[in-house]
Design a protein around this motif. Sequence first.
Motif, mmCIF file in Angstrom:
data_model
loop_
_atom_site.group_PDB
_atom_site.id
_atom_site.type_symbol
_atom_site.label_atom_id
_atom_site.label_comp_id
_atom_site.label_asym_id
_atom_site.label_seq_id
_atom_site.Cartn_x
_atom_site.Cartn_y
_atom_site.Cartn_z
ATOM 1 N N ALA A 166 2.488 -2.894 -0.390
ATOM 2 C CA ALA A 166 1.440 -3.134 0.597
ATOM 3 C C ALA A 166 0.161 -3.586 -0.098
ATOM 4 O O ALA A 166 -0.532 -4.508 0.366
ATOM 5 C CB ALA A 166 1.186 -1.874 1.420
ATOM 6 N N PHE B 208 3.986 1.520 -0.733
ATOM 7 C CA PHE B 208 2.527 1.431 -0.802
ATOM 8 C C PHE B 208 2.048 0.456 -1.878
ATOM 9 O O PHE B 208 1.055 -0.251 -1.673
ATOM 10 C CB PHE B 208 1.926 2.819 -1.020
ATOM 11 C CG PHE B 208 1.876 3.645 0.240
ATOM 12 C CD1 PHE B 208 1.017 3.301 1.271
ATOM 13 C CD2 PHE B 208 2.696 4.752 0.396
ATOM 14 C CE1 PHE B 208 0.979 4.047 2.443
ATOM 15 C CE2 PHE B 208 2.660 5.508 1.563
ATOM 16 C CZ PHE B 208 1.785 5.147 2.600
ATOM 17 N N GLY C 6 4.416 -3.638 2.910
ATOM 18 C CA GLY C 6 5.223 -2.576 2.316
ATOM 19 C C GLY C 6 6.688 -2.704 2.653
ATOM 20 O O GLY C 6 7.562 -2.482 1.806
ATOM 21 N N ALA D 120 2.437 -2.707 8.521
ATOM 22 C CA ALA D 120 3.300 -2.230 7.439
ATOM 23 C C ALA D 120 4.146 -3.324 6.812
ATOM 24 O O ALA D 120 4.947 -3.039 5.918
ATOM 25 C CB ALA D 120 4.230 -1.126 7.975
ATOM 26 N N LEU E 55 8.519 5.578 -1.268
ATOM 27 C CA LEU E 55 7.124 5.533 -0.837
ATOM 28 C C LEU E 55 6.258 4.770 -1.832
ATOM 29 O O LEU E 55 5.339 4.037 -1.442
ATOM 30 C CB LEU E 55 6.592 6.952 -0.659
ATOM 31 C CG LEU E 55 7.164 7.728 0.526
ATOM 32 C CD1 LEU E 55 6.711 9.185 0.480
ATOM 33 C CD2 LEU E 55 6.745 7.088 1.851
ATOM 34 N N ALA F 96 -1.543 -0.460 5.925
ATOM 35 C CA ALA F 96 -0.112 -0.462 6.240
ATOM 36 C C ALA F 96 0.239 0.572 7.304
ATOM 37 O O ALA F 96 1.363 0.559 7.821
ATOM 38 C CB ALA F 96 0.711 -0.201 4.973
ATOM 39 N N PHE G 189 -4.014 0.274 0.890
ATOM 40 C CA PHE G 189 -2.864 1.109 1.244
ATOM 41 C C PHE G 189 -2.885 1.518 2.722
ATOM 42 O O PHE G 189 -1.861 1.457 3.399
ATOM 43 C CB PHE G 189 -2.841 2.363 0.364
ATOM 44 C CG PHE G 189 -2.947 2.076 -1.111
ATOM 45 C CD1 PHE G 189 -1.845 1.650 -1.828
ATOM 46 C CD2 PHE G 189 -4.162 2.216 -1.777
ATOM 47 C CE1 PHE G 189 -1.930 1.372 -3.189
ATOM 48 C CE2 PHE G 189 -4.270 1.933 -3.126
ATOM 49 C CZ PHE G 189 -3.153 1.515 -3.833
ATOM 50 N N THR G 190 -4.056 1.915 3.223
ATOM 51 C CA THR G 190 -4.113 2.439 4.593
ATOM 52 C C THR G 190 -3.901 1.378 5.658
ATOM 53 O O THR G 190 -3.512 1.713 6.782
ATOM 54 C CB THR G 190 -5.459 3.138 4.847
ATOM 55 O OG1 THR G 190 -6.537 2.197 4.627
ATOM 56 C CG2 THR G 190 -5.633 4.342 3.923
ATOM 57 N N TRP H 248 -9.197 2.546 -0.792
ATOM 58 C CA TRP H 248 -8.053 3.044 -0.007
ATOM 59 C C TRP H 248 -7.469 2.031 0.979
ATOM 60 O O TRP H 248 -6.292 2.112 1.310
ATOM 61 C CB TRP H 248 -8.438 4.325 0.740
ATOM 62 C CG TRP H 248 -9.565 4.177 1.718
ATOM 63 C CD1 TRP H 248 -9.491 3.680 3.000
ATOM 64 C CD2 TRP H 248 -10.932 4.522 1.508
ATOM 65 N NE1 TRP H 248 -10.726 3.702 3.600
ATOM 66 C CE2 TRP H 248 -11.630 4.221 2.709
ATOM 67 C CE3 TRP H 248 -11.636 5.085 0.439
ATOM 68 C CZ2 TRP H 248 -13.006 4.442 2.848
ATOM 69 C CZ3 TRP H 248 -13.009 5.294 0.586
ATOM 70 C CH2 TRP H 248 -13.669 4.982 1.768
#
Length: 245
Positions: free
Chosen positions: A124, A121, A148, A145, A117, A84, A81-82, A78
Amino acid sequence: MSEQGQAPVNPRQPGREPVFLLPGDVTAVIGVLVAIHLASTLVLNQAGQLQLIFWFAFQPLRIIAGLDDISLAVPLIWTPFTHALLHAGWEHLLVNAAWLAIFATPVSRRYGAGPMLAIFFVSAAAGAALFAATTLYSGSYLIGASGGVAGLTGAACRFIFQPVIVAQHPETGERVIVGRRLASFGDLWRDNRARFFILIWVVLNAAVPLLPLVTGMQMAVAWQAHLGGFFAGILMVGLFERKAG
């Protein structure tokens, strides 16, 4: 006896302007980024903030550590992605939020919330991949971020520099603007504005590792995430283009 009524409405009176000129989904993303940073700074203590970084920032060294203990590599599912959603400070957040508002808006209006979105992501994650390729043993971690946002910038480059397409309304005969077509990669290179923008973007980010040689100061800028995200956005935006016919 007096009566209370409503003033007659002028049919030609313009409607009320919306409070936010940004699409709702773009506003929501910025709201989430601000809320997370507010919570991390006002609710969490220092130990909590370290735990937030440990579990949700992208740390390439987990790839190596996972060879000995697979549990250390689990957050790699994860964290590409997280990361960002986290920021190092308010200045970091505000710069990314402003850039997001500028380039997520045309992408959202053209394709909708879901594709916007997805580009954010996936870009990112692409930025995280290039960051990992260049910092694998350094112990550095990635938050912000910008990867992204860079992807949304690259996606918008595929159409914002293109000429407006004008068509004739079938009933009224009026000339109406129908949008801008998606540029091919050859079109991007032939278009002076698009080519200049892309070259400037690449040169400025590629030059970041050289700045300490000139300024004598280390730059905490994840240029790899910018470049990786940017080219991911350029490449994947075509997946969401409406097909003619």
